[in-house]
Design a protein around this motif. Structure first.
Motif, PDB file in Angstrom:
ATOM      1  N   ARG A 232       0.828  -1.205   0.000  1.00  0.00           N
ATOM      2  CA  ARG A 232       0.000   0.000   0.000  1.00  0.00           C
ATOM      3  C   ARG A 232       0.866   1.261   0.000  1.00  0.00           C
ATOM      4  O   ARG A 232       1.879   1.341   0.691  1.00  0.00           O
ATOM      5  CB  ARG A 232      -0.941   0.000   1.206  1.00  0.00           C
ATOM      6  N   HIS A 233       0.433   2.241  -0.783  1.00  0.00           N
ATOM      7  CA  HIS A 233       1.114   3.530  -0.877  1.00  0.00           C
ATOM      8  C   HIS A 233       0.112   4.660  -0.671  1.00  0.00           C
ATOM      9  O   HIS A 233      -1.034   4.580  -1.137  1.00  0.00           O
ATOM     10  CB  HIS A 233       1.767   3.703  -2.255  1.00  0.00           C
ATOM     11  N   ALA A 234       0.549   5.720  -0.017  1.00  0.00           N
ATOM     12  CA  ALA A 234      -0.268   6.925   0.112  1.00  0.00           C
ATOM     13  C   ALA A 234      -0.406   7.592  -1.250  1.00  0.00           C
ATOM     14  O   ALA A 234       0.533   7.594  -2.055  1.00  0.00           O
ATOM     15  CB  ALA A 234       0.372   7.891   1.103  1.00  0.00           C
ATOM     16  N   PHE A 235      -1.597   8.169  -1.502  1.00  0.00           N
ATOM     17  CA  PHE A 235      -1.788   8.871  -2.774  1.00  0.00           C
ATOM     18  C   PHE A 235      -2.477  10.209  -2.564  1.00  0.00           C
ATOM     19  O   PHE A 235      -3.171  10.436  -1.569  1.00  0.00           O
ATOM     20  CB  PHE A 235      -2.590   8.019  -3.769  1.00  0.00           C
ATOM     21  N   LEU A 236      -2.281  11.089  -3.546  1.00  0.00           N
ATOM     22  CA  LEU A 236      -3.032  12.337  -3.694  1.00  0.00           C
ATOM     23  C   LEU A 236      -3.673  12.309  -5.070  1.00  0.00           C
ATOM     24  O   LEU A 236      -2.995  12.071  -6.070  1.00  0.00           O
ATOM     25  CB  LEU A 236      -2.114  13.551  -3.570  1.00  0.00           C
ATOM     26  N   SER A 257       0.543   5.491   4.054  1.00  0.00           N
ATOM     27  CA  SER A 257      -0.897   5.745   3.991  1.00  0.00           C
ATOM     28  C   SER A 257      -1.153   7.224   4.224  1.00  0.00           C
ATOM     29  O   SER A 257      -0.374   7.901   4.900  1.00  0.00           O
ATOM     30  CB  SER A 257      -1.649   4.908   5.035  1.00  0.00           C
ATOM     31  N   ALA A 258      -2.237   7.738   3.643  1.00  0.00           N
ATOM     32  CA  ALA A 258      -2.630   9.140   3.829  1.00  0.00           C
ATOM     33  C   ALA A 258      -4.042   9.173   4.387  1.00  0.00           C
ATOM     34  O   ALA A 258      -4.950   8.542   3.833  1.00  0.00           O
ATOM     35  CB  ALA A 258      -2.558   9.898   2.510  1.00  0.00           C
ATOM     36  N   TRP A 259      -4.228   9.948   5.467  1.00  0.00           N
ATOM     37  CA  TRP A 259      -5.500   9.944   6.180  1.00  0.00           C
ATOM     38  C   TRP A 259      -6.253  11.262   6.129  1.00  0.00           C
ATOM     39  O   TRP A 259      -7.458  11.292   6.327  1.00  0.00           O
ATOM     40  CB  TRP A 259      -5.266   9.555   7.645  1.00  0.00           C
ATOM     41  N   ASP A 260      -5.562  12.372   5.918  1.00  0.00           N
ATOM     42  CA  ASP A 260      -6.276  13.652   5.922  1.00  0.00           C
ATOM     43  C   ASP A 260      -5.522  14.667   5.087  1.00  0.00           C
ATOM     44  O   ASP A 260      -4.300  14.564   4.889  1.00  0.00           O
ATOM     45  CB  ASP A 260      -6.447  14.172   7.356  1.00  0.00           C
ATOM     46  N   ILE A 267      -0.883  17.221   3.882  1.00  0.00           N
ATOM     47  CA  ILE A 267      -1.392  15.853   3.981  1.00  0.00           C
ATOM     48  C   ILE A 267      -0.721  15.162   5.161  1.00  0.00           C
ATOM     49  O   ILE A 267       0.489  15.297   5.369  1.00  0.00           O
ATOM     50  CB  ILE A 267      -1.095  15.075   2.686  1.00  0.00           C
ATOM     51  N   VAL A 268      -1.499  14.404   5.931  1.00  0.00           N
ATOM     52  CA  VAL A 268      -0.925  13.621   7.023  1.00  0.00           C
ATOM     53  C   VAL A 268      -1.335  12.163   6.894  1.00  0.00           C
ATOM     54  O   VAL A 268      -2.375  11.829   6.327  1.00  0.00           O
ATOM     55  CB  VAL A 268      -1.337  14.156   8.411  1.00  0.00           C
ATOM     56  N   GLY A 269      -0.498  11.311   7.434  1.00  0.00           N
ATOM     57  CA  GLY A 269      -0.749   9.875   7.413  1.00  0.00           C
ATOM     58  C   GLY A 269       0.397   9.161   8.094  1.00  0.00           C
ATOM     59  O   GLY A 269       0.852   9.569   9.163  1.00  0.00           O
ATOM     60  N   GLY A 270       0.894   8.107   7.458  1.00  0.00           N
ATOM     61  CA  GLY A 270       1.994   7.347   8.023  1.00  0.00           C
ATOM     62  C   GLY A 270       2.895   6.809   6.936  1.00  0.00           C
ATOM     63  O   GLY A 270       2.479   6.641   5.786  1.00  0.00           O
ATOM     64  N   GLY A 271       4.135   6.536   7.296  1.00  0.00           N
ATOM     65  CA  GLY A 271       5.087   5.976   6.353  1.00  0.00           C
ATOM     66  C   GLY A 271       6.093   5.094   7.062  1.00  0.00           C
ATOM     67  O   GLY A 271       6.382   5.288   8.250  1.00  0.00           O
ATOM     68  N   ASP A 272       6.629   4.133   6.331  1.00  0.00           N
ATOM     69  CA  ASP A 272       7.635   3.214   6.865  1.00  0.00           C
ATOM     70  C   ASP A 272       9.015   3.718   6.443  1.00  0.00           C
ATOM     71  O   ASP A 272       9.346   3.722   5.256  1.00  0.00           O
ATOM     72  CB  ASP A 272       7.375   1.808   6.322  1.00  0.00           C
ATOM     73  N   TYR A 273       9.804   4.145   7.433  1.00  0.00           N
ATOM     74  CA  TYR A 273      11.119   4.725   7.152  1.00  0.00           C
ATOM     75  C   TYR A 273      12.251   3.705   7.257  1.00  0.00           C
ATOM     76  O   TYR A 273      13.407   4.045   7.003  1.00  0.00           O
ATOM     77  CB  TYR A 273      11.392   5.890   8.113  1.00  0.00           C
ATOM     78  N   GLY A 274      11.943   2.466   7.637  1.00  0.00           N
ATOM     79  CA  GLY A 274      12.987   1.475   7.830  1.00  0.00           C
ATOM     80  C   GLY A 274      12.948   0.382   6.782  1.00  0.00           C
ATOM     81  O   GLY A 274      11.886  -0.151   6.455  1.00  0.00           O
ATOM     82  N   ALA A 275      14.101   0.029   6.241  1.00  0.00           N
ATOM     83  CA  ALA A 275      14.176  -1.032   5.234  1.00  0.00           C
ATOM     84  C   ALA A 275      14.313  -2.383   5.928  1.00  0.00           C
ATOM     85  O   ALA A 275      15.248  -3.151   5.684  1.00  0.00           O
ATOM     86  CB  ALA A 275      15.350  -0.773   4.305  1.00  0.00           C
ATOM     87  N   LEU A 285       4.047  13.861   7.593  1.00  0.00           N
ATOM     88  CA  LEU A 285       3.450  15.035   6.974  1.00  0.00           C
ATOM     89  C   LEU A 285       4.034  15.212   5.583  1.00  0.00           C
ATOM     90  O   LEU A 285       5.255  15.197   5.411  1.00  0.00           O
ATOM     91  CB  LEU A 285       3.736  16.287   7.813  1.00  0.00           C
ATOM     92  N   TRP A 286       3.157  15.358   4.585  1.00  0.00           N
ATOM     93  CA  TRP A 286       3.565  15.755   3.239  1.00  0.00           C
ATOM     94  C   TRP A 286       3.181  17.217   3.063  1.00  0.00           C
ATOM     95  O   TRP A 286       2.007  17.578   3.175  1.00  0.00           O
ATOM     96  CB  TRP A 286       2.847  14.921   2.180  1.00  0.00           C
ATOM     97  N   ASP A 287       4.160  18.065   2.799  1.00  0.00           N
ATOM     98  CA  ASP A 287       3.895  19.498   2.710  1.00  0.00           C
ATOM     99  C   ASP A 287       4.676  20.101   1.554  1.00  0.00           C
ATOM    100  O   ASP A 287       5.903  20.194   1.601  1.00  0.00           O
ATOM    101  CB  ASP A 287       4.273  20.193   4.025  1.00  0.00           C
ATOM    102  N   ASN A 288       3.949  20.477   0.507  1.00  0.00           N
ATOM    103  CA  ASN A 288       4.551  21.174  -0.631  1.00  0.00           C
ATOM    104  C   ASN A 288       5.753  20.417  -1.193  1.00  0.00           C
ATOM    105  O   ASN A 288       6.801  20.991  -1.482  1.00  0.00           O
ATOM    106  CB  ASN A 288       4.959  22.591  -0.221  1.00  0.00           C
ATOM    107  N   GLY A 289       5.605  19.105  -1.324  1.00  0.00           N
ATOM    108  CA  GLY A 289       6.653  18.280  -1.903  1.00  0.00           C
ATOM    109  C   GLY A 289       7.637  17.706  -0.912  1.00  0.00           C
ATOM    110  O   GLY A 289       8.418  16.819  -1.263  1.00  0.00           O
ATOM    111  N   ALA A 290       7.630  18.193   0.328  1.00  0.00           N
ATOM    112  CA  ALA A 290       8.544  17.682   1.354  1.00  0.00           C
ATOM    113  C   ALA A 290       7.841  16.614   2.183  1.00  0.00           C
ATOM    114  O   ALA A 290       6.627  16.666   2.401  1.00  0.00           O
ATOM    115  CB  ALA A 290       9.016  18.816   2.252  1.00  0.00           C
TER     116      ALA A 290
END
Length: 506
Positions: A232-236, A257-260, A267-275, A285-290
């Protein structure tokens, strides 16, 4: 008025010009206008909270709360005293309104509500089959408290069977999910003016699915989709295009995932930062490309569920005992909301699902052992009040001005302006009354007489501006009114105004 600098002196008259001859809506700024400092605000204005049960009239044995509207209405579900199953509800100052299921259905839940009080959700037929229960969900809308199958509002578009209506905005757009045929992958859809649009998915093959998270007033949609290899991937989604928000250079793990999404496009949600292939998500938080990692408590997971236009983020996390706790993100720090309510309240706050623009936080908690819907009310609740109405600009959007924080001498407040024309300029005006001056038919300033200072505004690519201000220590208590006047090439007059905002400086 301190918000726009200088002393609070009103200009005489409402003739359309200041006493010095400057036009009332001149886009030029005077030399003594204070330029408001504006910057990205990820933080809340620090406040204490009191906690209250959303079921004010104690009519339910238990309940949950999903989404809050700025009108104060909250969509959720509850088990009424004496009822066999859970129903959709709208919590409000008037009490708990139980929403009926479709005839023949046993269980229901409301997931969102708009300014008109129209709620959306699902009504479920629960069928016993042997030792199991099979659930057949139906997407529904409650209009003035009466249940209607969503299918009755559909006149065309993609032939998706709607199973759930998950979000509704003030423009009446409805977001949900469904399927094309029994057993097929779930699909996110948008219903607008009777037409159903399949929002697609991120999987490169024919068998992908997606699920909705939220939708803002511009119709931007976020959620979660099957990506490559079905992780699963977060989308806009906007303007017919679904964008994958999972950047593998930052999110080294497989899932997100993206929730709001707020009206500023954050955009806020969650992400897995560990390989590490464990698929643990951390609030993001996704904000203006960051992409910003919002961090953890002492546990290994956190979830961002809601964000308001002022950038206040709420959600949940695991603490050091691996218990779920409701959290907020303030000044870059993750805060357990249980530390912000009075000790001995009897509450354990489990998750915060949403937050409105006044800073009220709603979610679920345990109160004396029962699952209850809560609202956290800021100590300065009611200091900002939206009144009157703005006028629609290009695209039919009406600029929206809100405030948060404690407007007191020396205090810090946040002002959020959304739904303006992208990249345009304007003025923030202050007044001490409710007198009216028309700038175009149906488009009025409503805060006259004006004070003698005004401040320039610059809108970003989302048509928004966020201002965080410290009020002068010598500001006199009283009632002040704010309103934004903005350039808008799409408006017939070339300009538009926001709603007025009443500020009670205490």
């Amino acid at each position: 008025m301190a918000i726009v600098g200088g002393q609070a002196h009103a200009r005489p008259g409402v003739s359309g010009h200041y006493a010095d001859g400057t036009p009332l809506l001149s886009w030029e700024t005077s030399e003594n206008a204070m330029i408001l400092s504006a910057f990205l605000c990820l933080a809340a204005i620090p406040q204490a909270y009191r906690v209250a049960d959303l079921d004010r009239d104690a009519s339910a044995l238990g309940g949950v709360a999903w989404r809050v509207h700025d009108s104060g209405q909250v969509a959720g579900s509850a088990l009424a005293i004496g009822a066999p199953d859970w129903q959709g509800v709208i919590y409000s100052a008037a009490g708990t309104q139980f929403l009926p299921n479709l005839p023949g259905d046993e269980v229901g839940s409301a997931y969102d509500v708009n300014a008109a009080g129209t709620a959306v959700g699902e009504s479920d037929d629960v069928v016993p089959i042997g030792h199991q229960l099979r659930i057949y969900p139906h997407a529904v809308v409650w209009i003035q408290g009466q249940v209607t199958p969503l299918t009755s509002l559909i006149s065309g578009g993609d032939p998706i069977e709607p199973l759930n209506a998950y979000a509704i905005n003030d423009r009446g757009q409805i977001l949900g999910y469904g399927r094309y045929a029994a057993g097929s992958f779930l699909r996110t859809f948008l219903l607008e003016n009777g037409i159903v649009t399949d929002l697609d998915d991120l999987h490169p093959g024919p068998d992908g699915g997606s699920s909705p998270g939220a939708m803002n007033e511009r119709g931007q949609v976020v959620g979660t989709s099957d990506g490559p290899l079905f992780f699963r991937h977060a989308f806009l989604w906007e303007n017919g295009v679904m964008e994958d928000l999972h950047d593998p250079a930052i999110l080294l793990g497989r899932v997100s995932s993206a929730w709001d999404i707020n009206d500023r496009g954050q955009i806020v949600g969650g992400g897995d930062y560990g390989a590490d292939f464990l698929d643990y998500e951390v609030a993001t938080l996704w904000d203006n490309g960051a992409i910003l990692n919002l961090g953890l408590l002492a546990g290994n997971e956190s979830w961002a569920r809601g964000i308001n236009d002022h950038g206040l983020i709420v959600g949940g996390a695991l603490n050091g005992s691996f218990e779920n706790v409701a959290v907020m993100w303030q000044d870059g720090a993750l805060v357990d909301l249980n530390t912000r309510i009075p000790a001995g309240s009897g509450w354990h706050l489990l998750i915060a699902n949403d937050v409105d623009n006044s800073g009220r936080i709603i979610g679920e908690g345990s109160y004396l052992g029962a699952l209850r819907p809560f609202v956290l009310i800021p100590e300065c609740d009611g200091a900002f009040q939206v009144y009157g109405a703005g006028c629609a600009g290009g695209g039919g959007y009406t600029p929206y001005l809100t405030g948060s924080g404690c407007p007191e001498p020396g205090g810090i407040v946040s002002l959020a302006l959304t739904l303006g024309a992208a990249g345009q300029s304007g003025l923030l005006l202050a007044g001490i009354g409710t007198g009216v001056h028309s700038i175009a038919p149906g488009c009025d300033l409503q805060i006259l007489p004006l004070l003698d200072r005004r401040a320039p505004l610059g809108l970003d690519s989302a048509g928004s501006a966020l201002l965080r201000l410290r009020l002068p220590a010598g500001l006199a208590p009283g009632i002040y009114n704010l309103q934004a006047a903005l350039r808008d090439p799409g408006a017939s007059s070339g300009a538009t105004v926001s709603n007025p905002l009443r500020v009670d400086v205490r």
